[in-house]
Design an enzyme around this catalytic site. Structure first.
Site, PDB file in Angstrom:
ATOM      1  N   ASP A 178     -10.539   4.012   3.654  1.00 44.51           N
ATOM      2  CA  ASP A 178     -10.224   4.406   2.289  1.00 44.51           C
ATOM      3  C   ASP A 178     -11.247   5.466   1.844  1.00 44.51           C
ATOM      4  O   ASP A 178     -11.547   6.375   2.608  1.00 44.51           O
ATOM      5  CB  ASP A 178     -10.217   3.167   1.381  1.00 44.51           C
ATOM      6  CG  ASP A 178      -9.624   3.417   0.013  1.00 44.51           C
ATOM      7  OD1 ASP A 178      -8.387   3.438  -0.115  1.00 44.51           O
ATOM      8  OD2 ASP A 178     -10.410   3.582  -0.943  1.00 44.51           O
ATOM      9  N   TYR A 305     -12.039   8.981  -8.116  1.00 41.23           N
ATOM     10  CA  TYR A 305     -10.758   9.661  -7.907  1.00 41.23           C
ATOM     11  C   TYR A 305     -10.704  10.973  -8.708  1.00 41.23           C
ATOM     12  O   TYR A 305     -10.191  11.976  -8.226  1.00 41.23           O
ATOM     13  CB  TYR A 305      -9.596   8.768  -8.341  1.00 41.23           C
ATOM     14  CG  TYR A 305      -9.278   7.639  -7.401  1.00 41.23           C
ATOM     15  CD1 TYR A 305      -8.122   7.667  -6.623  1.00 41.23           C
ATOM     16  CD2 TYR A 305     -10.104   6.520  -7.296  1.00 41.23           C
ATOM     17  CE1 TYR A 305      -7.803   6.622  -5.777  1.00 41.23           C
ATOM     18  CE2 TYR A 305      -9.796   5.471  -6.451  1.00 41.23           C
ATOM     19  CZ  TYR A 305      -8.644   5.530  -5.683  1.00 41.23           C
ATOM     20  OH  TYR A 305      -8.347   4.489  -4.842  1.00 41.23           O
ATOM     21  N   HIS A 359      -4.719  -2.652   4.957  1.00 44.72           N
ATOM     22  CA  HIS A 359      -5.707  -1.715   4.436  1.00 44.72           C
ATOM     23  C   HIS A 359      -7.122  -2.287   4.429  1.00 44.72           C
ATOM     24  O   HIS A 359      -8.094  -1.558   4.596  1.00 44.72           O
ATOM     25  CB  HIS A 359      -5.296  -1.341   3.015  1.00 44.72           C
ATOM     26  CG  HIS A 359      -6.075  -0.224   2.422  1.00 44.72           C
ATOM     27  ND1 HIS A 359      -6.051   1.054   2.922  1.00 44.72           N
ATOM     28  CD2 HIS A 359      -6.915  -0.180   1.343  1.00 44.72           C
ATOM     29  CE1 HIS A 359      -6.835   1.838   2.190  1.00 44.72           C
ATOM     30  NE2 HIS A 359      -7.367   1.115   1.236  1.00 44.72           N
TER      31      HIS A 359
END
Length: 384
Positions: A178, A305, A359
């Site tokens: 990630d 982000y 994930h």
């Protein structure tokens, strides 16, 4: 740079306030038969919150985490929290492993003992690692950035300083997934002389998508699947990338809101066949959420982000990362790329397609992940 020992000790007043907030939750309604189609399921979240109030023992989880050797250090004016567990073999390989969102350094707690002491877990002591597991900037017990620009690239520079200037390693390994995968790739891009190899559970995207005529059929199918996923599942990322502050007021104030935001991702991104507790216990889910709650870092974690979305891609078109790379692909991860896609930016020396997992591989399938890490780095150890 003075390294300070760190122990997690959350004030009882914070835990008491949490319990009161949980008890005062104003629950929304839900469409009949909604399941998880509209987002986090109401019945499941009520069950989880009831457990949170009546049975979850933060002090037990706090004590478990405090069994790891934890530290804080200031690097270039920024405070970094990290675990540093020494390997038990004769010549442990130092490795920095980096988590992502919406998890935390807690993602790594199952794999750390397997990496540091393989002999105790049925492995070869020559495969031991010194494990360094930092908290990303703005996550957990690292500082919260108060200035713009704390990107994965800048984080990679912090990690380079941590590993060399603070801990004194000449060369080392790195791994992550990630956001942690991005940090790992950028560490290898900026400091290839320091890295003996990198191990990833995702491979990222080139700055510019190649022309369709240059793509294999498998790559075309992969990009089509990514586009479909973005259309159906990426609203959270758009919010984080554009207006994280607006969302943060609710998530920082409501523990149930925070849980709803995070739990849905653990269910959607794991190999759980729709039942999140097939892969994670309530205690595991809540411990991860608690790290965000007690540190008040949901806002600063989402800001990463925004920084990524407002920064030029660090990897230029055609640029290649030459450090040897191992890639472990878990079938229920967000994206499952073909090898040729990874080789557009990486020097892939080991490619493993796992039989199961998603994930959060370090939490879901720690043994599979650790065995792949051992196998990939085994022939590279001599270069340290």
């Amino acid at each position: 740079m003075s390294v300070q020992s760190f122990t997690i000790t959350i004030a009882q007043s914070i835990l008491d306030d949490l319990r009161e907030r949980l008890a005062r939750t104003r629950w929304p309604d839900e469409v009949e038969g909604a399941g998880w189609d509209y987002g986090t399921n109401l019945a499941y979240l009520k069950t989880l919150v009831d457990y949170w109030q009546r049975h979850f023992d933060w002090r037990a989880q706090e004590a478990m985490l405090n069994h790891f050797a934890q530290f804080r250090v200031e690097i270039d004016g920024f405070g970094v929290h990290f675990i540093h567990e020494r390997g038990k073999g004769s010549n442990p390989l130092p490795i920095v492993i980096t988590h992502g969102w919406p998890d935390s350094f807690y993602r790594m707690h199952k794999i750390i003992p397997l990496l540091t002491d393989p002999a105790r877990h049925g492995g070869d002591p020559s495969d031991s690692f010194d494990v360094i597991a930092p908290s990303l900037p703005g996550y957990g017990f690292s500082d919260r950035p108060h200035q713009r620009g704390m990107t994965p690239k800048r984080t990679a520079e912090l990690w380079a300083g941590l590993m060399t200037e603070v801990l004194g390693y000449r060369r080392f390994a790195a791994a992550g997934g990630d956001i942690g995968g991005g940090v790992t790739r950028l560490l290898a891009l900026s400091h290839p002389d320091l890295l003996i190899g990198i191990h990833l559970t995702d491979v990222g995207y080139p700055a510019v998508t190649p022309d369709q005529s240059e793509l294999s059929e498998a790559e075309k199918q992969y990009l089509s699947a990514v586009a479909q996923w973005r259309a159906q599942e990426s609203a959270y990322a758009m919010m984080h990338s554009t207006k994280p502050q607006t969302l943060a007021y609710g998530l920082n104030d409501s523990p149930v809101g925070l849980a709803g935001w995070i739990i849905e991702k653990f269910r959607a991104w794991s190999d759980c066949q729709g039942d999140v507790e097939k892969r994670f216990s309530k205690d595991e889910l809540l411990t991860n959420i608690m790290i965000y709650w007690v540190s008040e870092t949901i806002n600063s974690s989402m800001r990463m982000y925004y920084e990524i979305g407002h920064t030029s891609p660090p990897l230029k078109p055609g640029q290649h990362i030459e450090v040897p790379a191992g890639v472990a692909i878990f079938p229920k991860d967000i994206g499952v790329p073909p090898r040729e896609w990874a080789e557009r930016t990486l020097r892939v020396q080991r490619w493993t397609e796992m039989p199961r997992g998603g994930h959060f591989a370090a939490l879901e399938e720690p043994e599979l992940l650790v065995e792949d890490l051992r196998a990939f780095f085994r022939p590279l150890r001599a270069s340290t």
